[in-house]
Design an enzyme around this catalytic site. Structure first.
Site, PDB file in Angstrom:
ATOM      1  N   SER A  65      75.047-112.632  72.135  1.00 47.20           N
ATOM      2  CA  SER A  65      74.277-110.870  71.492  1.00 47.20           C
ATOM      3  C   SER A  65      72.384-110.630  71.624  1.00 47.20           C
ATOM      4  CB  SER A  65      75.318-109.712  70.734  1.00 47.20           C
ATOM      5  OG  SER A  65      75.312-110.297  69.803  1.00 47.20           O
ATOM      6  N   HIS A 104      72.782-109.519  64.103  1.00 50.14           N
ATOM      7  CA  HIS A 104      72.276-108.234  64.962  1.00 50.14           C
ATOM      8  C   HIS A 104      70.354-108.052  64.096  1.00 50.14           C
ATOM      9  CE1 HIS A 104      75.472-107.446  68.152  1.00 50.14           C
ATOM     10  NE2 HIS A 104      74.464-108.873  68.086  1.00 50.14           N
ATOM     11  N   ASP A 131      74.851-100.720  67.735  1.00 52.38           N
ATOM     12  CA  ASP A 131      75.911-101.822  66.875  1.00 52.38           C
ATOM     13  C   ASP A 131      76.759-100.354  66.061  1.00 52.38           C
ATOM     14  OD1 ASP A 131      74.503-103.705  67.667  1.00 52.38           O
ATOM     15  OD2 ASP A 131      74.458-104.495  65.910  1.00 52.38           O
TER      16      ASP A 131
END
Lengths: 187, 218
Positions: A65, A104, A131
């Site tokens: 990701s 992230h 998210d």
């Protein structure tokens, strides 16, 4: 006759004693060496936790990701720091009800004037959307408690050893077996 | 015997320095102690030996530690060169127009068209893997001492792509925590997160002030 028997038994006792003392010393030596290796690894780990302020100072990237910035198998070095989290930072966070932490990027920050608490929204660089879909049900923001660490640096490829050993447990046994064999056959 | 020695050697040949040293030490010894013993068998004995200072484990350990030390040194050197790397990026951000300001579920949402142009090519150094560039709106409200909302971002992996212009609406939702947008002034800041091939990451930024939301919903 008795003299011969006593001489033989004395000889056996002596030999056994010398063998036993060598073996015992050898085994003790190896136990101590192993203990030193393990305790120094533990000390280094604990020192890292203390200095970085993060409960896991080093993490391995597992997903795609954050491509192409972080690839599967890269190692991230985390540091907590006391400064409030800001947009653009790459954080490692835990979500209630999820086992594996996520790495992230922070894309939104709202810091409360009175409490100083931050509300954080994250997104993977390689993901289409933010998210909120990964957070717990009805969770809109991450708080400071969810953040495990903020990444400051990384090493490529080094995490592959960990990934291979967690996903292919037999490799771990092979490695341990080879190491044990080497310890036994070497002095 | 020699073949065996060769196999063993090719398997354990990790530290040539130690091997050469050993050969240098061994040859005179052989000459002194026996004139009939050829050189090869003594090596084969040497290669099979498992105790003492020159075991396979010791050599492997020495080579691995040296390799790690060398890698660490190279990584630190790479970071150091990044620190002394000088750059002069040029950035310009303009708000072209607002294309909506409304209330949604108790929060204000705006839609804005931006003109973003930049030349970030000087940031690239030999240790730069990519730049993660984003433009964030930053403002304060009575409730929050700091708000940051990323409106647009881009990943730049090559120096040639670091000169760009983007005429775009906000890529991500521009939603406040509350209803404070009307008439509020805000900053737009471009951040570039420099992701290296290895070791340290860092962020640079440039701010533009004096932007203002429309006074009414529309």
């Amino acid at each position: 006759m008795a003299g011969v028997a006593s001489r033989v038994s004395a000889y056996i006792k002596e030999t056994m004693g010398s063998i036993r003392s060598i073996k015992l010393r050898h085994i003790m030596n190896q136990i101590i060496t192993l203990g030193i290796i393990m305790s120094s690894a533990f000390i280094i780990w604990k020192c890292l936790i203390h200095y970085t302020g993060s409960e896991s100072p080093v993490v391995v990237v597992l997903s795609e990701s954050m491509e192409p910035g972080f690839q599967r198998g890269d190692i991230l070095v985390l540091h907590m720091g006391s400064a409030p989290v800001r947009a653009g930072e790459i954080v490692v966070y835990n979500v209630d009800g999820r086992d594996i932490p996520i790495v992230h990027r922070v894309i939104q920050v709202h810091q409360d004037r009175d409490s100083g608490e931050v509300a954080i929204l994250t997104k993977g660089d390689n993901n289409e959307y933010d998210d909120r879909g990964l957070y717990a049900e009805d969770q809109m923001w991450l708080d400071r408690e969810h953040i495990m660490g903020r990444s400051v640096g990384f090493l490529p490829y080094f995490g592959w050893a960990t990934i291979l050993m967690t996903e292919r447990p037999f490799l771990k046994f092979i490695l341990l077996g080879v190491l044990a064999l080497l310890v036994i056959i070497s002095d | 015997m020699f073949l065996k020695w060769l196999i063993m050697r090719s398997w354990s040949l990790k530290s040539p320095c130690i091997e050469i040293l050993q050969i240098l030490v061994e040859i005179p010894l052989i000459k002194i102690h026996s004139s009939v013993v050829s050189v090869a068998p003594s090596f084969s004995v040497q290669a099979f030996r498992l105790e003492g200072m020159h075991t396979f484990l010791y050599r492997l350990n020495a080579v691995l530690s040296f390799a790690l030390l060398a890698l660490a040194a190279i990584c630190i050197a790479a970071s150091m060169t990044d620190m002394i790397h000088k750059s002069n990026p040029s950035v310009d951000i303009k708000v072209l127009k607002f294309d909506g300001l409304r209330e949604i579920y108790g929060n204000d949402e705006a839609r804005v068209a931006l003109n973003i142009s930049a030349d970030l090519s000087s940031i690239f150094s030999w240790n730069t893997k990519q730049l993660f560039v984003f433009v964030a709106a930053e403002y304060t409200t009575p409730k929050n001492s700091w708000n940051q909302i990323s409106l647009w971002d881009s990943i730049i992996t090559a120096k040639e792509d670091a000169v760009f212009q983007a005429l775009e609406y906000n890529k991500y939702a521009f939603i406040d925590q509350g209803k404070n947008f009307r008439g509020l002034s805000f900053n737009l800041t471009m951040y570039w997160h420099v992701m290296p091939k290895t070791t340290m990451m860092y962020i640079g930024s440039k701010s533009f002030t004096g932007f203002k939301f429309p006074d009414n919903y529309f």
